[in-house]
Design an enzyme around this catalytic site. Structure first.
Site, PDB file in Angstrom:
ATOM      1  N   ASP A 255     -32.446  -8.499 -22.158  1.00  0.00           N
ATOM      2  CA  ASP A 255     -32.435 -10.056 -22.434  1.00  0.00           C
ATOM      3  C   ASP A 255     -33.697 -10.839 -22.312  1.00  0.00           C
ATOM      4  O   ASP A 255     -34.668 -10.179 -21.639  1.00  0.00           O
ATOM      5  CB  ASP A 255     -31.227 -10.926 -21.601  1.00  0.00           C
ATOM      6  CG  ASP A 255     -31.471 -10.680 -20.007  1.00  0.00           C
ATOM      7  OD1 ASP A 255     -32.427 -10.506 -19.683  1.00  0.00           O
ATOM      8  OD2 ASP A 255     -30.261 -10.502 -19.247  1.00  0.00           O
TER       9      ASP A 255
ATOM     10  N   GLY B   6     -21.527  -3.871 -16.836  1.00  0.00           N
ATOM     11  CA  GLY B   6     -22.047  -2.874 -17.648  1.00  0.00           C
ATOM     12  C   GLY B   6     -22.265  -3.376 -19.231  1.00  0.00           C
ATOM     13  O   GLY B   6     -22.705  -2.695 -20.091  1.00  0.00           O
TER      14      GLY B   6
ATOM     15  N   GLU C 126     -11.283  -9.071  11.846  1.00  0.00           N
ATOM     16  CA  GLU C 126     -12.635  -9.701  12.457  1.00  0.00           C
ATOM     17  C   GLU C 126     -13.293  -8.620  12.738  1.00  0.00           C
ATOM     18  O   GLU C 126     -12.913  -7.344  12.998  1.00  0.00           O
ATOM     19  CB  GLU C 126     -12.107 -10.371  13.679  1.00  0.00           C
ATOM     20  CG  GLU C 126     -12.090 -11.718  13.859  1.00  0.00           C
ATOM     21  CD  GLU C 126     -11.753 -12.241  15.275  1.00  0.00           C
ATOM     22  OE1 GLU C 126     -12.307 -11.898  16.170  1.00  0.00           O
ATOM     23  OE2 GLU C 126     -11.119 -13.258  15.403  1.00  0.00           O
TER      24      GLU C 126
ATOM     25  N   LYS D 113     -30.024 -12.319 -27.084  1.00  0.00           N
ATOM     26  CA  LYS D 113     -28.586 -12.660 -27.499  1.00  0.00           C
ATOM     27  C   LYS D 113     -28.356 -13.995 -27.871  1.00  0.00           C
ATOM     28  O   LYS D 113     -28.812 -15.098 -27.109  1.00  0.00           O
ATOM     29  CB  LYS D 113     -27.785 -12.426 -26.346  1.00  0.00           C
ATOM     30  CG  LYS D 113     -27.565 -10.766 -25.904  1.00  0.00           C
ATOM     31  CD  LYS D 113     -26.655 -10.786 -24.773  1.00  0.00           C
ATOM     32  CE  LYS D 113     -27.576 -11.063 -23.201  1.00  0.00           C
ATOM     33  NZ  LYS D 113     -26.719 -10.670 -22.244  1.00  0.00           N
TER      34      LYS D 113
ATOM     35  N   HIS E 195     -33.356 -10.341  -7.322  1.00  0.00           N
ATOM     36  CA  HIS E 195     -32.933 -10.740  -8.799  1.00  0.00           C
ATOM     37  C   HIS E 195     -34.020 -11.781  -9.303  1.00  0.00           C
ATOM     38  O   HIS E 195     -34.519 -11.702 -10.411  1.00  0.00           O
ATOM     39  CB  HIS E 195     -31.553 -11.401  -8.555  1.00  0.00           C
ATOM     40  CG  HIS E 195     -31.177 -12.091 -10.105  1.00  0.00           C
ATOM     41  ND1 HIS E 195     -31.018 -11.179 -11.049  1.00  0.00           N
ATOM     42  CD2 HIS E 195     -30.775 -13.188 -10.610  1.00  0.00           C
ATOM     43  CE1 HIS E 195     -30.828 -11.796 -12.185  1.00  0.00           C
ATOM     44  NE2 HIS E 195     -30.451 -12.870 -11.749  1.00  0.00           N
TER      45      HIS E 195
ATOM     46  N   ARG F 193     -25.752 -16.972 -29.732  1.00  0.00           N
ATOM     47  CA  ARG F 193     -24.478 -17.600 -30.343  1.00  0.00           C
ATOM     48  C   ARG F 193     -24.735 -18.972 -30.876  1.00  0.00           C
ATOM     49  O   ARG F 193     -25.044 -19.732 -30.645  1.00  0.00           O
ATOM     50  CB  ARG F 193     -23.289 -17.781 -29.106  1.00  0.00           C
ATOM     51  CG  ARG F 193     -21.910 -17.747 -29.408  1.00  0.00           C
ATOM     52  CD  ARG F 193     -20.997 -18.156 -28.257  1.00  0.00           C
ATOM     53  NE  ARG F 193     -21.168 -17.337 -27.107  1.00  0.00           N
ATOM     54  CZ  ARG F 193     -20.600 -16.385 -26.822  1.00  0.00           C
ATOM     55  NH1 ARG F 193     -19.706 -15.836 -27.755  1.00  0.00           N
ATOM     56  NH2 ARG F 193     -20.523 -15.683 -25.881  1.00  0.00           N
TER      57      ARG F 193
ATOM     58  N   THR G 158     -23.906  -6.053 -20.385  1.00  0.00           N
ATOM     59  CA  THR G 158     -25.177  -6.138 -21.029  1.00  0.00           C
ATOM     60  C   THR G 158     -25.646  -4.789 -21.619  1.00  0.00           C
ATOM     61  O   THR G 158     -26.260  -4.757 -22.750  1.00  0.00           O
ATOM     62  CB  THR G 158     -26.041  -6.868 -20.082  1.00  0.00           C
ATOM     63  OG1 THR G 158     -25.358  -8.070 -19.362  1.00  0.00           O
ATOM     64  CG2 THR G 158     -27.326  -7.204 -20.402  1.00  0.00           C
TER      65      THR G 158
HETATM   66  C1  R5P Z   1     -28.791 -10.914 -15.179  1.00  0.00           C
HETATM   67  O1  R5P Z   1     -29.518 -11.793 -14.852  1.00  0.00           O
HETATM   68  C2  R5P Z   1     -28.902  -9.442 -14.562  1.00  0.00           C
HETATM   69  O2  R5P Z   1     -30.359  -9.155 -14.387  1.00  0.00           O
HETATM   70  C3  R5P Z   1     -28.141  -8.579 -15.494  1.00  0.00           C
HETATM   71  O3  R5P Z   1     -28.546  -8.644 -16.742  1.00  0.00           O
HETATM   72  C4  R5P Z   1     -26.621  -8.864 -15.122  1.00  0.00           C
HETATM   73  O4  R5P Z   1     -26.250  -8.966 -13.863  1.00  0.00           O
HETATM   74  C5  R5P Z   1     -25.661  -7.548 -15.661  1.00  0.00           C
HETATM   75  O5  R5P Z   1     -24.675  -8.063 -15.880  1.00  0.00           O
HETATM   76  P1  R5P Z   1     -23.414  -7.151 -16.577  1.00  0.00           P
HETATM   77  O6  R5P Z   1     -23.514  -5.762 -16.328  1.00  0.00           O
HETATM   78  O7  R5P Z   1     -22.347  -7.527 -15.918  1.00  0.00           O
HETATM   79  O8  R5P Z   1     -23.431  -7.508 -18.030  1.00  0.00           O
END
Ligand code: R5P
Length: 310
Positions: A167, A222, A36, A190, A127, A192, A224
């Protein structure tokens, strides 16, 4: 005004106080045996303009709870106004329902901070900008971009730079930086094509021969960044550097960045750098104490903070 800090980023709070020529308020934030949290503000705050500095970074729930309890302590000690200063607002990535029967945790956390007794919120590079609207109290969202842009201008030639969004979701942020630097813009897309097939990185824009500057708000695993760097170098980029506001860097992220082809990852001190992050050869931390300190100064003096966005 009086400034207090939880345990998430004491160094940043100290640096903010140094900028403001104030001492950090005395508060004890500790744990009982069952974990706590117990808070004791050890100086008078009656009638004071109180700022509580706490990033809700790892361990996110403990740091959030510390913040809530500190706000409650300040409120019950008759502080005149309480500003929750969150250099990094954790839970921000949960700002919508990703599927049925799931929460919007960013909104819940905003409610908790407000209900605890905060009168204002000061944060940086949310964000998503619209999270500001999750709070029904005044919320200032500072931008690290001017600080990052200054660092870039000191290091890169105008003609060689290319700003890259890692992205499609980050294009607005990257475009703003490209405009500020008078540089070209590229986007990593990106895709798929079919379930089970590996992800293909398409680069929109010609990065060959360029010093690419990846810009994002968060680096977590890291993944991305490292994937985007590989794709850009495979397309002839001269170098790839990443400028990211919040170095969440969970799990083995620091090691992944260290072993990657990134020339450098530049993050701010919104989240305290772990010893692993500090020891990683290609990670550099830049300070935001002067930006946050100045915003606190202006908030307390009832002055505009918007000129800090330039
Ligand atoms: C996603 O919308 C954020 O802006 C970052 O691109 C994301 O959180 C990065 O995450 P990671 O380093 O795990 O790829």
């Amino acid at each position: 005004m009086k400034i207090f800090a939880g345990n998430s980023n004491q160094q940043l709070a100290e640096n903010i106080c140094q900028y403001l020529n104030l001492h950090l308020g005395k508060a004890s934030v500790r744990r009982f045996a069952d974990q706590e949290i117990f808070v004791e503000i050890q100086e008078n705050v009656r009638g004071e303009d109180v700022f509580i500095v706490q990033s809700t970074s790892y361990p996110a729930n403990d740091n959030l709870m510390e913040l809530l309890i500190m706000i409650d302590a300040a409120r019950r000690s008759s502080a005149r106004r309480i500003t929750a200063v969150l250099p990094y607002f954790g839970y921000a990535r949960q700002d919508r329902k990703p599927g049925p029967r799931s929460p919007i945790s960013a909104k819940l956390v905003a409610n908790l901070i407000t209900e605890a007794g905060a009168d204002r919120v000061l944060t940086m590079d949310l964000h998503a900008g619209q999270i500001q609207g999750f709070f029904d109290i005044p919320t200032d969202n500072l931008f690290a971009m001017p600080t990052l842009a200054r660092d870039i201008k000191e290091r890169y030639e105008k003609g060689s730079m290319m700003v890259v969004s890692p992205d499609v979701g980050g294009v607005v942020r990257a475009r703003a930086l490209a405009k500020r630097l008078d540089a070209l813009l590229a986007i990593v897309d990106k895709r798929r094509d079919r379930p089970g097939e590996s992800e293909v990185m398409n680069i929109i824009g010609d990065v060959s021969g360029k010093d690419c500057l990846l810009i994002d708000d968060i680096v977590d695993s890291g993944g991305t960044l490292c994937n985007a760097a590989d794709a850009m170098l495979a397309n002839g980029a001269n170098s790839v550097t990443a400028y990211i506001t919040h170095g969440v860097l969970s799990g083995g992220a620091a090691a992944r960045i260290g072993a990657s082809k990134l020339r450098e990852l530049v993050i701010t001190d919104s989240i305290r750098a772990t010893p692993e992050v500090q020891a990683t050869h290609n990670i550099r931390v830049i300070e935001t104490a002067s930006l946050i300190g100045e915003a606190i100064n202006r908030t307390s003096a009832e002055k505009s903070v918007s000129s800090l966005f330039d």
